[in-house]
Enzyme design. Structure first.
Site, PDB file in Angstrom:
ATOM      1  N   LYS A 198      -5.529  27.743  -7.575  1.00 24.07           N
ATOM      2  CA  LYS A 198      -4.449  26.966  -7.513  1.00 24.07           C
ATOM      3  C   LYS A 198      -4.764  25.475  -8.028  1.00 24.07           C
ATOM      4  CE  LYS A 198      -5.398  24.847  -3.202  1.00 24.07           C
ATOM      5  NZ  LYS A 198      -5.085  24.894  -1.576  1.00 24.07           N
ATOM      6  N   GLY A 242      -5.124   3.460  -3.604  1.00 31.30           N
ATOM      7  CA  GLY A 242      -6.412   4.148  -3.783  1.00 31.30           C
ATOM      8  C   GLY A 242      -6.279   5.574  -4.345  1.00 31.30           C
ATOM      9  N   ASP A 301      -1.440  -0.993   5.922  1.00 29.24           N
ATOM     10  CA  ASP A 301      -1.702  -0.555   7.268  1.00 29.24           C
ATOM     11  C   ASP A 301      -3.015  -0.429   7.762  1.00 29.24           C
ATOM     12  OD1 ASP A 301      -1.711   3.000   7.163  1.00 29.24           O
ATOM     13  OD2 ASP A 301      -1.909   1.698   5.479  1.00 29.24           O
ATOM     14  N   ARG A 340       5.162  17.423  -4.144  1.00 30.53           N
ATOM     15  CA  ARG A 340       3.874  17.687  -4.895  1.00 30.53           C
ATOM     16  C   ARG A 340       3.544  18.991  -5.096  1.00 30.53           C
ATOM     17  NH1 ARG A 340       0.549  12.969  -2.715  1.00 30.53           N
ATOM     18  NH2 ARG A 340      -1.344  14.437  -2.292  1.00 30.53           N
ATOM     19  N   THR A 341       3.552  19.289  -6.244  1.00 30.48           N
ATOM     20  CA  THR A 341       3.506  20.942  -6.792  1.00 30.48           C
ATOM     21  C   THR A 341       2.045  21.352  -6.880  1.00 30.48           C
ATOM     22  OG1 THR A 341       3.861  20.147  -9.005  1.00 30.48           O
ATOM     23  CG2 THR A 341       5.677  20.662  -7.783  1.00 30.48           C
ATOM     24  N   ASP A 359       0.840  -1.297   0.050  1.00 28.94           N
ATOM     25  CA  ASP A 359      -0.033  -0.048   0.007  1.00 28.94           C
ATOM     26  C   ASP A 359       0.918   1.224  -0.244  1.00 28.94           C
ATOM     27  OD1 ASP A 359      -2.304   1.539   0.118  1.00 28.94           O
ATOM     28  OD2 ASP A 359      -2.150   1.709   2.397  1.00 28.94           O
ATOM     29  N   LYS A 360       0.252   2.510   0.129  1.00 27.88           N
ATOM     30  CA  LYS A 360       1.128   3.729  -0.299  1.00 27.88           C
ATOM     31  C   LYS A 360       1.013   4.547   0.976  1.00 27.88           C
ATOM     32  CE  LYS A 360      -0.180   7.349  -2.333  1.00 27.88           C
ATOM     33  NZ  LYS A 360      -0.231   8.350  -1.111  1.00 27.88           N
TER      34      LYS A 360
END
EC number: 7.6.2.1
Length: 823
Positions: free
Chosen positions: A344, A454, A561, A373-374, A167-168
């Site tokens: 943004k 996900g 997790d 992450r921009t 998982d991430k």
């Protein structure tokens, strides 16, 4: 059980799967429920219970756990079957050579009992005790504190893994966003220069109080201070974050008081938002002096560094969507009446909206390479006439009956032109400690890593790069969204033409590919060094695990997790859970529970390696122990005209498998071929384990030949050297057998442990001490003579010395990979 809604004047409650109606009707209604008409009179309230019990999302995403059996156990089962066939064949041969005289079937069963030691009955007991010992060693390892072994059957599976599915969020990352970079085009601020921004903000609000209306005349060139002020204000206003105040005392009235209190206590404030990125941005503006203290549907309030409350009225909000990749907000400054449109979004969406510049694309690429992450932030000042015109057109578009979404989007896009580029922000979803070196180690160990998440595609790709799951020099093939068989075929062909590139695919596209081209897709994906699947549901994660097991036949490991990872963990051959912020659901459902992702490196490289190697050696040695005594029985019966008479009886047979040999044989669970530091330094050693060479039919046959050779030497040697009484044959052969077993354990051991030495001498001492009590088997007068000693020594040397010589020559001319490192 069904959950019923309690409603005043409730006349009927219908339990069904889909939401149908919840209303107070003033006239008669005919409603169809499950295609059955129901007539409700005026005043009827209908309460509907939806998705209860087995139909809730959590239960529908949960699969029944399977009974996990280790690959080593399956391999040992195959060898045990072969040994059983050998037992039957040997018994039939003995009866055949006997000539089928008399009641031959009775003799057949007698031979089956005499040679029954071929079947390693004690193997299961030794292995289970060994697995319990491995689990204890894992939990007592100070280098991986907090690790819990929740299974006692598959610790050696940790040494055979080929695919790791992870998982991430919360597994590779801490799920904590931290503001890292602010770029204004000509100047860039990092974590070490945030104090400069703070000083600029303090100076800006002290020199130009917000109550004074700023001149709207265009300036020739804005100062750095004014640009920073505008950028920070835009970040503080353009979001969907809501500050929440919680009372630590827990008194019901205090929370309400805190929300209306104009002092806005910083200690009790927390931020809530749909995205942790936005919370990170607002927390950063607070750190530099501009704090979001209150927000409702129509306004938000900021607190300046000097403590003054600035109120902004929210006129319009354009929420973020995966299609637009941007969000916007129109606010009116209470003090000046200025109307400003802030926006943004991702660089791909904002690059065509902002005014021409020559730095945005380059700096976005630089930040992405750092794993950030921009977000691009821009603004546009609106006059009252411009806003009124927009509002009229916007409201009219929202009232459209046909193509409403397209018309609304067109009106909003009319504002999104030539916006002033304010800044570029870089936020880091902080990786867990040592994730990068751990993934690098696993990749060097030959383990292929698939990330199943996900999250959306951009986030997953960014984390894959920043964690070095995908190396910087590696190409990435992003699988275009496909909805039909033809599109899937074209995309697969495009993917097939690429070599050695990582694959990024969404769950929807994956579903289409698996529906029409399952075999082709899995074959291509398995050749990739890394695969990232985004927008995956929990059931999809489990499905991917089963696909890999079915198509490759390799061992898989799943690590996660959260509750959405439970299905994947249970489907994998080896499931690992991490105790994170999402609770202990994954940890409790897993076979192994760890506290940090980095612990998986030591868990596999050290404990997985040792568990597999030790179990393989232990299993084969227990088989050897039974084969050697069965060989001696076969030689004895052959010499004495194939008589079905036992060679050893009573306590000798009981003691052979227990106090005489059990402790030295079981001490093999302490053996290790390389030190833990070496196994971690050279993860390439792990590749050899996945080939299964430690336990195979080849190694099994080698041990069978060793058993036949040693059993023959021991028995024929005793028969050649026996004196006048038969009891001397038993004494000489059994003593030589015990000594041979102890020496063979010493030959098998690669790294000595002090408990191994104790076990060897303890077993030898037990045997020597028992000689004085076993008068029915041993002649005390004979076993104390020099003749007995030299005959036993001669037989033992002949049975063991050739094997020591062969081991020395093999290590010299064809050493295993680990011995090259330890020499």
């Amino acid at each position: 059980s069904n959950v019923f809604l309690t409603i005043k004047n409730l006349e009927i409650v219908i339990t069904c799967r889909f939401l149908i109606l919840l209303s107070y009707s003033s006239s008669t209604h005919l409603v169809k429920i499950h295609n059955q008409p129901f007539l409700f009179s005026p005043g009827t309230v209908i309460g509907v219970v939806i998705y209860t019990g087995k139909e809730t999302r959590s239960v529908m995403n949960t699969s029944n756990p399977k009974n996990k059996v280790g690959l080593l156990d399956l391999e040992l089962n195959q060898l045990t079957k072969a040994l059983f066939l050998a037992l039957v064949a040997l018994s039939v041969v003995m009866v055949t050579l006997q000539g089928f005289v008399g009641p031959w079937y009775r003799n057949l069963f007698r031979f089956l009992l005499l040679f029954s030691y071929i079947i390693p009955i004690s193997l299961r007991v030794n292995l289970d005790m060994g697995k319990a010992a491995y689990g204890w060693m894992i939990m007592k390892d100070d280098n991986i504190p907090g690790t819990v072994v929740r299974t006692s059957t598959i610790p050696e599976e940790l040494g055979r893994l080929v695919y790791l599915l992870t998982d991430k969020t919360g597994t590779l990352t801490q799920n904590e966003m931290i503001f890292k970079r602010l770029h204004l085009g000509t100047v860039s601020y990092g974590t070490d220069t945030m104090d400069e921004i703070q000083s600029h903000i303090i100076n800006s609000y002290s020199q130009h109080p917000p109550s004074e209306k700023q001149s709207s005349a265009p300036k020739v060139r804005k100062t750095v201070s004014s640009r920073i002020h505008e950028a920070v204000k835009a970040i503080a206003l353009c979001h969907n974050v809501t500050p929440v105040y919680e009372s630590h005392a827990g008194v019901s009235g205090e929370t309400e008081y805190a929300e209306v209190d104009q002092n806005f206590s910083d200690e009790n404030r927390t931020y809530q938002a749909s995205s942790p990125d936005e919370v990170a941005l607002v927390q950063w503006t607070e750190s530099v002096g501009l704090t979001l203290v209150n927000r409702d549907l129509t306004s938000m309030q900021l607190k300046s560094p000097g403590g003054q409350i600035l109120t902004y009225y929210i006129l319009q909000v354009f929420p973020f969507t995966s299609e637009s990749k941007r969000m916007g907000i129109i606010v009116r400054d209470e003090s000046t009446g200025e109307i400003t449109f802030y926006m943004k979004g991702a660089d791909v969406a904002m690059s065509t909206i902002v005014q021409y510049n020559d730095w945005l694309e380059e700096e976005c690429g630089n930040m992405a390479r750092e794993g950030l992450r921009t977000l691009v932030v821009a603004k546009k000042s609106l006059t009252e006439e411009q806003y009124q015109d927009f509002e009229n057109r916007y409201n009219q578009a929202k009232l459209s009956i046909h193509d409403r979404a397209l018309k609304v989007a067109a009106v909003v896009e009319s504002l999104e032109r030539e916006m002033e580029l304010l800044c570029l922000t870089g936020v880091e979803d902080q990786l867990q400690a040592d994730v990068r070196p751990t993934l690098e180690m696993l990749r060097n160990a030959g383990i292929k890593i698939w990330m199943l998440t996900g999250d959306k595609l951009e986030t997953a790709t960014c984390i894959a790069k920043s964690s070095h799951l995908v190396s910087r020099t590696q190409d990435i093939h992003i699988f275009r969204p496909v909805i039909s068989r033809g599109e899937a075929h074209l995309e697969l062909n495009a993917f097939r033409r690429k070599h050695d590139c990582a694959l990024v695919i969404s769950g929807d596209s994956l579903e289409v590919c698996l529906k029409y081209y399952e075999h082709e897709f899995v074959e291509l994906a398995c050749q990739c060094p890394a695969v990232v699947c985004c927008r995956c549901s929990p059931t999809q994660k489990a499905h991917i695990v089963k696909l890999l097991q079915h198509h490759t036949g390799k061992r898989t490991c799943a690590i996660g997790d959260g509750g959405n990872d439970v299905s994947m963990i249970q489907a994998a051959d080896c499931g690992i859970g991490i105790e994170g912020k999402e609770g202990k659901q994954a940890s409790l459902a897993a076979d192994f529970s760890i506290t940090q992702f980095k612990h998986i490196g030591r868990l596999l490289m050290v404990h997985g390696r040792n568990s597999y190697k030790r179990s393989a050696a232990l299993g084969q040695f227990v088989m050897h122990r039974g084969l050697i005594i069965s060989t001696m029985q076969a030689v004895f019966s052959s010499v004495f005209y194939f008589a079905s008479i036992p060679l050893y009886q009573g306590f000798l047979m009981v003691g052979y498998a227990t106090i005489y040999t059990m402790f030295p044989v079981f001490s093999l669970v302490l053996d290790q071929d390389v030190k833990p530091e070496m196994a971690l330094l050279y993860p390439e050693l792990y590749k050899d384990l996945t080939k299964g060479r430690s336990l195979s039919f080849k190694t099994f046959l080698i041990w069978v030949l060793i058993s036949i050779y040693q059993g023959g030497i021991l028995m024929y040697g005793a028969l050649l050297l026996f004196e006048s009484e038969f009891v001397h044959v038993v004494a000489i052969s059994f003593t030589a057998l015990i000594l041979t077993e102890l020496l063979m354990v010493a030959l098998t051991i690669r790294t000595w442990h002090w408990l191994m030495v104790v076990a060897e001498f303890f077993s030898l001492g037990c045997y020597v001490a028992s000689l004085a009590f076993l008068n029915e088997y041993f002649d005390v007068a004979f076993i104390t003579t020099v003749t007995f000693l030299w005959k036993v020594s001669a037989i033992t040397v002949v049975s063991c010395l050739p094997l020591y010589i062969l081991k020395y020559l093999k290590r010299k001319f064809s050493p295993p990979s680990y011995s090259k490192l330890t020499s």
